[in-house]
Design a protein around this motif. Structure first.
Motif, PDB file in Angstrom:
ATOM      1  N   TYR A 130      -0.744  -2.806  -9.341  1.00  0.00           N
ATOM      2  CA  TYR A 130      -1.166  -1.630  -8.564  1.00  0.00           C
ATOM      3  C   TYR A 130      -0.192  -0.471  -8.766  1.00  0.00           C
ATOM      4  CZ  TYR A 130      -4.176  -4.969  -6.076  1.00  0.00           C
ATOM      5  OH  TYR A 130      -5.102  -5.928  -5.755  1.00  0.00           O
ATOM      6  N   ALA A 187      -0.759   3.283 -10.604  1.00  0.00           N
ATOM      7  CA  ALA A 187      -0.439   4.580 -10.004  1.00  0.00           C
ATOM      8  C   ALA A 187       0.481   5.395 -10.895  1.00  0.00           C
ATOM      9  CB  ALA A 187       0.198   4.374  -8.634  1.00  0.00           C
ATOM     10  N   SER A 211     -11.720   1.707  -2.425  1.00  0.00           N
ATOM     11  CA  SER A 211     -11.029   0.754  -3.289  1.00  0.00           C
ATOM     12  C   SER A 211      -9.609   0.489  -2.796  1.00  0.00           C
ATOM     13  CB  SER A 211     -11.001   1.293  -4.723  1.00  0.00           C
ATOM     14  OG  SER A 211     -10.216   0.473  -5.562  1.00  0.00           O
ATOM     15  N   GLU A 212      -8.913   1.542  -2.362  1.00  0.00           N
ATOM     16  CA  GLU A 212      -7.552   1.374  -1.858  1.00  0.00           C
ATOM     17  C   GLU A 212      -7.538   0.471  -0.624  1.00  0.00           C
ATOM     18  OE1 GLU A 212      -4.765   2.439  -3.065  1.00  0.00           O
ATOM     19  OE2 GLU A 212      -5.442   3.806  -4.639  1.00  0.00           O
ATOM     20  N   TYR A 247      -7.536  11.190  -7.216  1.00  0.00           N
ATOM     21  CA  TYR A 247      -8.615  10.691  -6.366  1.00  0.00           C
ATOM     22  C   TYR A 247      -9.897  11.505  -6.547  1.00  0.00           C
ATOM     23  CZ  TYR A 247      -5.410   7.626  -3.892  1.00  0.00           C
ATOM     24  OH  TYR A 247      -4.519   6.624  -3.582  1.00  0.00           O
ATOM     25  N   HIS A 293     -12.846   5.909  -4.363  1.00  0.00           N
ATOM     26  CA  HIS A 293     -11.421   5.672  -4.591  1.00  0.00           C
ATOM     27  C   HIS A 293     -10.736   5.220  -3.298  1.00  0.00           C
ATOM     28  CE1 HIS A 293     -11.199   6.853  -8.718  1.00  0.00           C
ATOM     29  NE2 HIS A 293     -11.607   8.097  -8.500  1.00  0.00           N
ATOM     30  N   LEU A 294     -11.063   5.883  -2.197  1.00  0.00           N
ATOM     31  CA  LEU A 294     -10.459   5.527  -0.915  1.00  0.00           C
ATOM     32  C   LEU A 294     -10.885   4.131  -0.472  1.00  0.00           C
ATOM     33  CD1 LEU A 294     -10.814   8.918   1.005  1.00  0.00           C
ATOM     34  CD2 LEU A 294      -8.799   8.010  -0.164  1.00  0.00           C
ATOM     35  N   PHE A 345       0.832  -1.202   0.000  1.00  0.00           N
ATOM     36  CA  PHE A 345       0.000   0.000   0.000  1.00  0.00           C
ATOM     37  C   PHE A 345       0.869   1.256   0.000  1.00  0.00           C
ATOM     38  CE2 PHE A 345      -2.087   3.361   2.445  1.00  0.00           C
ATOM     39  CZ  PHE A 345      -3.288   3.504   1.766  1.00  0.00           C
ATOM     40  N   ARG A 366      -8.721  -3.400  -1.524  1.00  0.00           N
ATOM     41  CA  ARG A 366      -7.743  -4.213  -2.254  1.00  0.00           C
ATOM     42  C   ARG A 366      -6.542  -4.550  -1.384  1.00  0.00           C
ATOM     43  NH1 ARG A 366      -5.076  -0.229  -6.876  1.00  0.00           N
ATOM     44  NH2 ARG A 366      -3.537   0.813  -5.555  1.00  0.00           N
ATOM     45  N   THR A 367      -6.210  -3.676  -0.425  1.00  0.00           N
ATOM     46  CA  THR A 367      -5.121  -3.979   0.505  1.00  0.00           C
ATOM     47  C   THR A 367      -5.515  -5.119   1.432  1.00  0.00           C
ATOM     48  OG1 THR A 367      -4.380  -1.669   0.437  1.00  0.00           O
ATOM     49  CG2 THR A 367      -3.607  -3.018   2.278  1.00  0.00           C
ATOM     50  N   HIS A 376       1.718   4.205  -3.405  1.00  0.00           N
ATOM     51  CA  HIS A 376       1.603   5.666  -3.340  1.00  0.00           C
ATOM     52  C   HIS A 376       2.964   6.337  -3.463  1.00  0.00           C
ATOM     53  CE1 HIS A 376      -2.591   5.191  -2.430  1.00  0.00           C
ATOM     54  NE2 HIS A 376      -2.328   4.482  -1.345  1.00  0.00           N
TER      55      HIS A 376
END
Length: 227
Positions: free
Chosen positions: A207, A211, A147-148, A133, A144-145, A113, A151-152, A117
């Motif tokens: 991922y 990004a 989803s982050e 975002y 969006h948040l 994660f 998926r983590t 970023h």
């Protein structure tokens, strides 16, 4: 797997998965130093194998991120090697794979994660990265948040569930059939461990690519002349 603390470092309890992880890290650092301290122009068998492994990882990364492979390969390669060894260490009698503990896979997922970023911000800068975002509309920010985060969590649970179930299956088969089927069971463990490590690394690579490439795509769109 035993998750009770074996000993404590102040307020922090050190469990068996943590100790196994430390052992793997120490072994990998030592082997890496031994394998690279005497590289030669005409490589020997060990160097040939090492170069073959690194070359295979480099090709896999370049297929996804051809323009940023040099920067991403050290992280993805290290992640692949660690997860492979962590998955396979369970075949050693008396040891358990640390990736069969949710604490280990959660730590790896958090590392992924952060790296996603970090690579995204490095690609174009903090401000430009955070703006994605809000695209295509600020109302999408919560999604969006979410989803982050999801998926983590999924990344951690997927690896943990597969390795834990693999070790439990091996234990049950050995209890029922004894040691009559050790070789097929061992091969199954090795194959599944390699597959799960590959999937974990590829998901991380995808991922990171998302990004980085989202930044590059927006940058190229800004440079395109208007008709």
């Amino acid at each position: 797997m035993e998750v009770n603390p074996v000993f404590s470092l102040g307020p922090i309890g050190v469990t068996v998965p943590v100790m196994t992880t430390w052992g793997i890290m120490l072994a990998l650092v030592t082997l890496s130093w031994l394998a690279t301290r005497s590289l030669q122009q005409k490589p020997g068998p060990t160097q040939v194998v090492l170069e073959g492994v690194i070359g295979a990882m480099d090709r896999a990364v370049r297929e996804v991120l051809p323009n940023a492979a040099t920067h991403v390969l050290p992280f993805i390669g290290t992640l692949w090697v660690f997860v492979v060894v962590a998955n396979l260490v369970g075949i050693i009698p008396g040891l358990h794979s640390p990736t069969g503990a949710l604490s280990t896979t959660a730590a790896l997922a958090v590392l992924v994660f952060i790296s996603v970023h970090w690579f995204g911000i490095r690609s174009e800068g903090m401000s430009a990265y955070l703006k994605h975002y809000l695209a295509p509309n600020p109302i999408m920010l919560p999604f969006h948040l979410m989803s982050e985060v999801t998926r983590t969590i999924a990344l951690a649970i997927r690896l943990f569930g597969n390795i834990m179930s693999l070790e439990m299956t091996a234990m049950l088969v050995l209890l029922v059939a004894g040691f009559l089927v050790p070789v097929p069971l061992l091969m199954l463990h090795v194959i599944e461990a390699l597959i799960q490590a590959y999937i974990f690394g590829m998901l991380t690579l995808i991922y990171i690519a998302g990004a980085i490439q989202s930044q590059q795509q927006r940058q190229s769109e800004k440079r395109e002349p208007h008709a």
